[in-house]
Design a protein around this motif. Structure first.
Motif, PDB file in Angstrom:
ATOM      1  N   ASN A 130    -108.428 -89.473 -32.045  1.00 19.84           N
ATOM      2  CA  ASN A 130    -107.384 -90.490 -32.027  1.00 19.84           C
ATOM      3  C   ASN A 130    -107.072 -91.093 -33.377  1.00 19.84           C
ATOM      4  N   PHE A 131    -108.109 -91.558 -34.076  1.00 16.72           N
ATOM      5  CA  PHE A 131    -107.861 -92.420 -35.213  1.00 16.72           C
ATOM      6  C   PHE A 131    -107.288 -91.700 -36.414  1.00 16.72           C
ATOM      7  N   ARG A 132    -107.207 -90.359 -36.338  1.00 17.50           N
ATOM      8  CA  ARG A 132    -106.483 -89.649 -37.384  1.00 17.50           C
ATOM      9  C   ARG A 132    -104.990 -89.617 -37.066  1.00 17.50           C
ATOM     10  N   TYR A 133    -104.596 -90.069 -35.862  1.00 14.55           N
ATOM     11  CA  TYR A 133    -103.188 -90.175 -35.476  1.00 14.55           C
ATOM     12  C   TYR A 133    -102.859 -91.649 -35.234  1.00 14.55           C
ATOM     13  N   GLY A 134    -101.658 -92.036 -35.573  1.00 10.50           N
ATOM     14  CA  GLY A 134    -101.154 -93.325 -35.125  1.00 10.50           C
ATOM     15  C   GLY A 134    -101.817 -94.538 -35.714  1.00 10.50           C
ATOM     16  N   THR A 135    -102.591 -94.394 -36.834  1.00 15.01           N
ATOM     17  CA  THR A 135    -103.202 -95.566 -37.440  1.00 15.01           C
ATOM     18  C   THR A 135    -102.398 -96.075 -38.630  1.00 15.01           C
ATOM     19  N   ASP A 136    -101.242 -95.503 -38.852  1.00 12.24           N
ATOM     20  CA  ASP A 136    -100.350 -95.947 -39.929  1.00 12.24           C
ATOM     21  C   ASP A 136    -101.051 -95.963 -41.281  1.00 12.24           C
ATOM     22  N   GLY A 137    -101.962 -95.014 -41.485  1.00 18.80           N
ATOM     23  CA  GLY A 137    -102.656 -94.933 -42.759  1.00 18.80           C
ATOM     24  C   GLY A 137    -103.794 -95.910 -42.925  1.00 18.80           C
ATOM     25  N   VAL A 138    -104.106 -96.699 -41.908  1.00 14.80           N
ATOM     26  CA  VAL A 138    -105.186 -97.679 -41.993  1.00 14.80           C
ATOM     27  C   VAL A 138    -106.530 -96.968 -41.818  1.00 14.80           C
ATOM     28  N   GLN A 139    -107.475 -97.275 -42.697  1.00 13.92           N
ATOM     29  CA  GLN A 139    -108.801 -96.663 -42.632  1.00 13.92           C
ATOM     30  C   GLN A 139    -109.611 -97.288 -41.498  1.00 13.92           C
ATOM     31  N   VAL A 140    -110.251 -96.447 -40.675  1.00  8.56           N
ATOM     32  CA  VAL A 140    -111.109 -96.907 -39.595  1.00  8.56           C
ATOM     33  C   VAL A 140    -112.505 -96.356 -39.829  1.00  8.56           C
ATOM     34  N   ASP A 141    -113.473 -97.253 -40.069  1.00  5.40           N
ATOM     35  CA  ASP A 141    -114.847 -96.859 -40.357  1.00  5.40           C
ATOM     36  C   ASP A 141    -115.756 -97.165 -39.170  1.00  5.40           C
ATOM     37  N   LEU A 142    -116.785 -96.316 -39.000  1.00  2.00           N
ATOM     38  CA  LEU A 142    -117.784 -96.515 -37.958  1.00  2.00           C
ATOM     39  C   LEU A 142    -119.119 -96.852 -38.604  1.00  2.00           C
ATOM     40  N   ASN A 143    -119.747 -97.950 -38.133  1.00  2.00           N
ATOM     41  CA  ASN A 143    -121.064 -98.345 -38.621  1.00  2.00           C
ATOM     42  C   ASN A 143    -121.983 -98.592 -37.430  1.00  2.00           C
ATOM     43  N   GLY A 144    -123.272 -98.405 -37.642  1.00  4.85           N
ATOM     44  CA  GLY A 144    -124.229 -98.720 -36.593  1.00  4.85           C
ATOM     45  C   GLY A 144    -124.923 -97.490 -36.061  1.00  4.85           C
ATOM     46  N   GLY A 145    -125.977 -97.761 -35.297  1.00  5.54           N
ATOM     47  CA  GLY A 145    -126.796 -96.683 -34.781  1.00  5.54           C
ATOM     48  C   GLY A 145    -126.470 -96.323 -33.351  1.00  5.54           C
ATOM     49  N   SER A 146    -127.147 -95.281 -32.892  1.00  2.00           N
ATOM     50  CA  SER A 146    -126.977 -94.772 -31.541  1.00  2.00           C
ATOM     51  C   SER A 146    -127.462 -95.799 -30.517  1.00  2.00           C
ATOM     52  N   VAL A 147    -126.671 -96.010 -29.466  1.00  2.00           N
ATOM     53  CA  VAL A 147    -127.055 -96.883 -28.350  1.00  2.00           C
ATOM     54  C   VAL A 147    -126.690 -96.157 -27.054  1.00  2.00           C
ATOM     55  N   TRP A 148    -127.704 -95.816 -26.264  1.00  4.22           N
ATOM     56  CA  TRP A 148    -127.484 -95.174 -24.968  1.00  4.22           C
ATOM     57  C   TRP A 148    -127.451 -96.220 -23.873  1.00  4.22           C
ATOM     58  N   GLY A 149    -126.566 -96.009 -22.897  1.00  2.00           N
ATOM     59  CA  GLY A 149    -126.500 -96.946 -21.787  1.00  2.00           C
ATOM     60  C   GLY A 149    -125.616 -96.440 -20.674  1.00  2.00           C
ATOM     61  N   TYR A 150    -125.502 -97.250 -19.626  1.00  6.34           N
ATOM     62  CA  TYR A 150    -124.663 -96.939 -18.469  1.00  6.34           C
ATOM     63  C   TYR A 150    -123.417 -97.824 -18.515  1.00  6.34           C
ATOM     64  N   TRP A 151    -122.290 -97.193 -18.823  1.00  8.84           N
ATOM     65  CA  TRP A 151    -121.004 -97.888 -18.866  1.00  8.84           C
ATOM     66  C   TRP A 151    -119.927 -96.967 -18.305  1.00  8.84           C
ATOM     67  N   CYS A 152    -118.734 -97.509 -18.148  1.00  9.69           N
ATOM     68  CA  CYS A 152    -117.578 -96.693 -17.776  1.00  9.69           C
ATOM     69  C   CYS A 152    -116.970 -96.153 -19.072  1.00  9.69           C
ATOM     70  N   ARG A 153    -117.130 -94.866 -19.300  1.00  7.81           N
ATOM     71  CA  ARG A 153    -116.704 -94.279 -20.575  1.00  7.81           C
ATOM     72  C   ARG A 153    -115.203 -94.457 -20.812  1.00  7.81           C
ATOM     73  N   GLY A 154    -114.395 -94.191 -19.780  1.00  4.44           N
ATOM     74  CA  GLY A 154    -112.950 -94.313 -19.949  1.00  4.44           C
ATOM     75  C   GLY A 154    -112.529 -95.720 -20.293  1.00  4.44           C
ATOM     76  N   CYS A 155    -113.080 -96.704 -19.580  1.00  5.59           N
ATOM     77  CA  CYS A 155    -112.699 -98.097 -19.835  1.00  5.59           C
ATOM     78  C   CYS A 155    -113.185 -98.571 -21.197  1.00  5.59           C
ATOM     79  N   MET A 156    -114.402 -98.192 -21.575  1.00  9.48           N
ATOM     80  CA  MET A 156    -114.910 -98.600 -22.885  1.00  9.48           C
ATOM     81  C   MET A 156    -114.085 -97.965 -24.000  1.00  9.48           C
ATOM     82  N   ARG A 157    -113.647 -96.752 -23.776  1.00 13.00           N
ATOM     83  CA  ARG A 157    -112.788 -96.088 -24.757  1.00 13.00           C
ATOM     84  C   ARG A 157    -111.476 -96.847 -24.920  1.00 13.00           C
ATOM     85  N   ARG A 158    -110.860 -97.249 -23.788  1.00 12.89           N
ATOM     86  CA  ARG A 158    -109.609 -97.996 -23.858  1.00 12.89           C
ATOM     87  C   ARG A 158    -109.803 -99.336 -24.553  1.00 12.89           C
ATOM     88  N   VAL A 159    -110.963 -99.959 -24.313  1.00 18.50           N
ATOM     89  CA  VAL A 159    -111.257-101.245 -24.953  1.00 18.50           C
ATOM     90  C   VAL A 159    -111.221-101.097 -26.476  1.00 18.50           C
TER      91      VAL A 159
END
Length: 213
Positions: free
Chosen positions: A77-106
């Motif tokens: 996604n973030f290589r499309y439609g970000t209008d050239g804005v840089q999006v960085d990811l920081n932090g470590g792995s966290v496993w859990g039980y969530w709704c993947r689709g909803c968390m993605r939309r969030v």
């Protein structure tokens, strides 16, 4: 919804212009994938509308690493439609039980908001685990949100003079709050001229006890 629509439109243009079968095949696959995602988004939009005045958004829980989901988002996604804005990811792995689709939309909603209001400055998504809870934040360094608006921005169809010139329906942050609360958690915002704006999602690592089966 603009992101998958953009991918679909770009894919269709590639198919029209390309004489290479492999390029057309990849573009067709991207169209199919993003058409499915758009259908999921529409379903989640309807859930968000139904949540207004209701108790919970329906969730489909599964166990996954939140960083894997974010890496998928950045790759797809973030290589499309970000209008050239840089999006960085920081932090470590966290496993859990969530709704993947909803968390993605969030995350998509929060990043899209940061793009709209972040003055083209870099956006940082961070994750960490604290005492059995996932802390997921989206930070930008744009103009701060007035403190008087911090609670109001999560309300249903929240729009005012400051945001009227920016496209939107005023349901994105309402959906974010609905998802967080349906997972047994919460969302908050901290915003100032000195530190920028940070939206923080705080949900249990294991949300199963909080979600009706």
């Amino acid at each position: 919804m603009r992101t998958p629509l953009s991918v679909i439109a770009n894919g269709a243009q590639l198919i029209r212009m390309s004489l290479q079968e492999e390029v057309a095949r990849r573009a067709a696959a991207a169209i199919g994938t993003n058409a499915s995602r758009l259908g999921e988004m529409i379903s989640e939009l309807l859930n968000a509308l139904a949540y207004h005045g209701s108790a919970q958004i329906p969730l489909s829980l599964s166990r996954f690493d939140i960083v894997d989901m974010l890496n998928d988002l950045q790759r797809e996604n973030f290589r499309y439609g970000t209008d050239g804005v840089q999006v960085d990811l920081n932090g470590g792995s966290v496993w859990g039980y969530w709704c993947r689709g909803c968390m993605r939309r969030v995350v998509e909603n929060l990043v899209n908001n940061a793009i709209k209001y972040g003055d083209q400055r870099p956006i940082t998504i961070a994750t960490r685990e604290s005492r059995g809870r996932l802390m997921l934040s989206v930070h930008n360094e744009g103009n701060p949100i007035p403190e008087s608006r911090h609670n109001h921005i999560f309300e249903y169809l929240s729009r005012d003079v400051q945001t009227a010139s920016v496209p939107g329906w005023g349901i994105g942050l309402h959906f974010v709050r609905a998802v967080a609360e349906s997972h047994g958690g919460s969302v908050s915002v901290d915003s100032s001229a000195e530190t920028g704006t940070t939206f923080l999602i705080d949900v249990p690592v294991d949300c199963r006890p909080f979600v009706p089966s």
